[in-house]
Design a protein around this motif. Structure first.
Motif, PDB file in Angstrom:
ATOM      1  N   SER A  22      30.174 -14.333  72.212  1.00 58.84           N
ATOM      2  CA  SER A  22      30.007 -13.555  70.985  1.00 58.84           C
ATOM      3  C   SER A  22      29.236 -12.260  71.257  1.00 58.84           C
ATOM      4  CB  SER A  22      29.239 -14.379  69.942  1.00 58.84           C
ATOM      5  OG  SER A  22      28.919 -13.574  68.828  1.00 58.84           O
ATOM      6  N   ARG A  24      27.430 -10.860  69.100  1.00 55.29           N
ATOM      7  CA  ARG A  24      26.247 -10.872  68.225  1.00 55.29           C
ATOM      8  C   ARG A  24      24.965 -11.003  69.040  1.00 55.29           C
ATOM      9  NH1 ARG A  24      27.141 -12.373  62.596  1.00 55.29           N
ATOM     10  NH2 ARG A  24      25.003 -13.112  62.617  1.00 55.29           N
ATOM     11  N   ASP A  25      23.871 -10.523  68.476  1.00 57.83           N
ATOM     12  CA  ASP A  25      22.543 -10.711  69.063  1.00 57.83           C
ATOM     13  C   ASP A  25      21.825 -11.836  68.347  1.00 57.83           C
ATOM     14  OD1 ASP A  25      22.558  -8.550  70.939  1.00 57.83           O
ATOM     15  OD2 ASP A  25      22.235  -7.158  69.273  1.00 57.83           O
ATOM     16  N   ALA A  38      23.442 -16.216  70.430  1.00 54.24           N
ATOM     17  CA  ALA A  38      23.299 -15.816  69.027  1.00 54.24           C
ATOM     18  C   ALA A  38      23.703 -16.934  68.075  1.00 54.24           C
ATOM     19  CB  ALA A  38      24.154 -14.578  68.772  1.00 54.24           C
ATOM     20  N   GLU A  40      25.798 -17.725  64.222  1.00 49.60           N
ATOM     21  CA  GLU A  40      26.809 -17.235  63.289  1.00 49.60           C
ATOM     22  C   GLU A  40      26.186 -17.111  61.901  1.00 49.60           C
ATOM     23  OE1 GLU A  40      29.836 -16.196  63.723  1.00 49.60           O
ATOM     24  OE2 GLU A  40      30.091 -16.781  65.823  1.00 49.60           O
ATOM     25  N   ASP A  44      22.318 -11.488  59.647  1.00 58.68           N
ATOM     26  CA  ASP A  44      21.994 -11.606  61.078  1.00 58.68           C
ATOM     27  C   ASP A  44      21.684 -13.040  61.509  1.00 58.68           C
ATOM     28  OD1 ASP A  44      19.475 -12.025  60.030  1.00 58.68           O
ATOM     29  OD2 ASP A  44      18.518 -10.385  61.121  1.00 58.68           O
ATOM     30  N   GLY A  78      25.684  -8.600  57.126  1.00 60.95           N
ATOM     31  CA  GLY A  78      25.099  -7.983  58.314  1.00 60.95           C
ATOM     32  C   GLY A  78      23.653  -7.556  58.161  1.00 60.95           C
TER      33      GLY A  78
END
Length: 182
Positions: A22, A24-25, A38, A40, A44, A78
């Motif tokens: 992913s 994402r962070d 990260a 889900e 964030d 987000g």
């Protein structure tokens, strides 16, 4: 007239781990955890900030995380956990309360919170505008957090009625009409 009592709220948040690839962070307690898997989520997925928001809303009796920032609210998609916590604190103050403190415990096998505990406390304190303590624990390989499938957090918040200037120690919405007093 008896001053209103402090109010205590509890909040819980859980997010599943994102796939290993992913983009994402990982954000926990308002901090980016570089190189960590990260989570889900609609925002964030900061379980610490989200649990703190829920604890504030619970103590004030003004709904929950879904009420204010849920998936039906695209403007929060987000959003950072710090932004959500700041907005939750604003809503609680708008409802007539001051935040005494918030305590958050993150539950999971990663990240190692002890390495950045002071930084995490400072980040959440800045977002809430009130003292926040952050701790971490594991579940000794039990449940979804123990298997590394996600992270969870639990939080408590202490609210005190804001003084409305009347000298009663009551928040405005807690002052009863004269005819309702015993």
């Amino acid at each position: 007239m008896t001053p209103a009592a402090p109010r205590i709220g509890i909040g819980v948040d859980v997010h599943a781990a994102a796939p290993e690839d992913s983009p994402r962070d990982l954000w926990i307690a308002g901090l980016r955890w570089e190189g960590q898997r990260a989570l889900e989520g609609h925002s964030d997925a900061d379980v610490a900030c989200h649990a703190a928001c829920d604890a504030l809303f619970s103590a004030a009796g003004i709904g929950d995380l879904g009420t204010h920032f849920g998936v039906g609210r695209p403007e929060w998609e987000g959003a950072s956990g710090s932004r959500l916590l700041g907005e939750a604190a604003r809503l609680v103050r708008e409802a007539g309360y001051e935040i005494g403190n918030i305590s958050v415990q993150v539950i999971g096998n990663w990240p190692r919170l002890s390495r950045r505990r002071e930084e995490a406390c400072a980040a959440m304190t800045a977002a809430a505008g009130a003292p926040v303590a952050v701790s971490g624990t594991t579940t000794d390989a039990l449940g979804l957090t123990g298997r590394g499938e996600g992270l969870a957090a639990m939080a408590t918040a202490l609210l005190v009625p804001a003084d409305d200037g009347s000298g009663t120690g009551r928040a405005p919405e807690q002052t009863r009409p004269e005819e309702d007093r015993a």
